[in-house]
Design an enzyme around this catalytic site. Structure first.
Site, PDB file in Angstrom:
ATOM      1  N   HIS A 157      -3.532  -5.684   0.998  1.00  0.00           N
ATOM      2  CA  HIS A 157      -2.879  -5.867   2.302  1.00  0.00           C
ATOM      3  C   HIS A 157      -2.840  -7.342   2.700  1.00  0.00           C
ATOM      4  O   HIS A 157      -3.751  -7.808   3.400  1.00  0.00           O
ATOM      5  CB  HIS A 157      -3.663  -5.111   3.380  1.00  0.00           C
ATOM      6  CG  HIS A 157      -3.474  -3.630   3.336  1.00  0.00           C
ATOM      7  ND1 HIS A 157      -2.432  -2.998   3.978  1.00  0.00           N
ATOM      8  CD2 HIS A 157      -4.183  -2.656   2.733  1.00  0.00           C
ATOM      9  CE1 HIS A 157      -2.515  -1.691   3.779  1.00  0.00           C
ATOM     10  NE2 HIS A 157      -3.563  -1.454   3.014  1.00  0.00           N
ATOM     11  N   CYS A 181       0.838  -1.204   0.000  1.00  0.00           N
ATOM     12  CA  CYS A 181       0.000   0.000   0.000  1.00  0.00           C
ATOM     13  C   CYS A 181       0.875   1.257   0.000  1.00  0.00           C
ATOM     14  O   CYS A 181       1.521   1.549  -0.985  1.00  0.00           O
ATOM     15  CB  CYS A 181      -0.971  -0.057   1.174  1.00  0.00           C
ATOM     16  SG  CYS A 181      -2.335   1.098   1.023  1.00  0.00           S
ATOM     17  N   GLU A 229      -1.125  -8.683   4.965  1.00  0.00           N
ATOM     18  CA  GLU A 229      -1.000  -8.800   6.425  1.00  0.00           C
ATOM     19  C   GLU A 229      -2.356  -8.699   7.120  1.00  0.00           C
ATOM     20  O   GLU A 229      -2.477  -9.037   8.284  1.00  0.00           O
ATOM     21  CB  GLU A 229      -0.014  -7.746   6.959  1.00  0.00           C
ATOM     22  CG  GLU A 229      -0.568  -6.341   7.160  1.00  0.00           C
ATOM     23  CD  GLU A 229      -0.733  -5.550   5.868  1.00  0.00           C
ATOM     24  OE1 GLU A 229      -0.578  -6.134   4.772  1.00  0.00           O
ATOM     25  OE2 GLU A 229      -1.028  -4.340   5.957  1.00  0.00           O
TER      26      GLU A 229
END
Lengths: 87, 234
Positions: free
Chosen positions: B204, B87, B206
């Site tokens: 994302h 990002c 994560e």
């Protein structure tokens, strides 16, 4: 060394869709300005700097625009004005 | 393997990245401070996390590029070290010139925060080897400036070199206009550099590392790193 005040204008390159510009264009049409087209929104940056002369100030503004103020992948820049000021 | 996660002023996915990395056996994550000028000697991978570094002032990632640590990150990448930008980290990598192109304001003008489906276009990278080629992942995005742009020559080169690693697709794996959440050229969601050691992606991973939290499709990015280092060290 004298001081100069410079204004630098940064805009998205013409080939790139300027989304905020488009949105404002639609709003201007809604306001009754139906003939408005090609609205582009950019950044207007003013700064003061010390330089030996106008050319030197111009040169520094050019370098800082290339290195930071504009992203050459997507933006154009123009040094709109440079004028001497009293320090 | 040792993963360093850089904290810039305004980073907000650093803890998530740390948490996700900790879930994977074999990864020891640590935080790195943006003012550091030297990296730990035994570092294997650097993550530039998501967030709004320096308030996104001027352009997303434009100021973070001048952080003291970025000089070390550049040297690390030049020596072949693995760098993953997620990002805002992707935006920083393009601003720093470590990846080609730029990320522009989303075509529809809105910040978009939702799950999307992305297809693994190249699983022969250190970041994607745990996935199948063409596997479709469900991973969230959260950005206002994610519209990938590069000139036509660059896009053609990225495609020819298989540097497009992730692409937005619909549930049936088709890269349609409807499945493109931000107007990115060629539905590009993530790219890798020519050398194959610097990856930038808008989704994302994560945030998709536990089924309990909606999806664990992102975990593969982290397990791929472990596979890569197990392979390299043998």
């Amino acid at each position: 060394m004298p001081y100069y005040r410079a204004t630098i204008v940064v805009t998205l390159r013409p080939a790139i869709l300027d989304v905020p510009g488009k949105t404002v264009e639609h709003a201007l049409h809604s306001l009754g300005f139906e003939t408005v087209r090609n609205v582009r929104i950019g950044k207007h940056i003013t700064l003061e700097l010390q330089a030996t002369d106008v050319e030197h100030a111009q040169q520094q503004c050019h370098t800082m625009s290339q290195e930071l103020l504009a992203n050459p992948v997507i933006e154009d820049f123009a040094i709109a004005t440079i004028e001497p000021i009293t320090p | 393997m040792n993963v360093g996660i850089v904290i810039f002023p305004g980073s907000n996915c650093d803890r998530d990245a740390y948490y996700a990395a900790r879930l994977v056996a074999g990864i020891t994550p640590q935080f790195l401070w943006h003012k550091d000028t030297e990296l730990p000697a035994d570092l294997d991978c650097i993550i530039l996390p998501g967030g709004f570094s320096y308030g996104d002032y001027l352009r997303s990632g434009a100021i973070a590029r001048f952080s003291p640590i970025m000089r070390a990150v550049r040297s690390f990448a030049d020596e072949g070290g693995l760098v993953l930008g997620i990002c805002n980290g992707f935006q920083i990598l393009t601003e720093a010139g470590l990846l080609p192109g730029a990320l522009l304001r989303n075509a529809h003008q809105r910040f978009v925060c939702r799950n999307v489906t992305v297809r693994v276009e190249n699983n022969a990278t250190p970041f994607t080897s745990a996935y199948g080629q063409g596997q479709v992942l469900r991973i969230p995005i959260a950005h206002g400036e994610g519209r990938y742009y590069a000139d036509p020559e660059t896009i053609a080169r990225l495609e020819a070199n298989r540097q497009v690693v992730f692409r937005y697709v619909d549930a049936d794996s088709n890269p349609t206009a409807e499945s493109n959440p931000n107007g990115s050229l060629a539905n590009i969601a993530g790219i890798i550099n020519e050398r194959g050691n610097v990856l930038g992606m808008m989704p994302h991973p994560e945030r998709a590392c536990q089924a309990l939290l909606g999806s664990d499709d992102g975990l593969g990015v982290f397990t791929s790193l472990v596979h890569y280092f197990a392979h390299v060290s043998v």
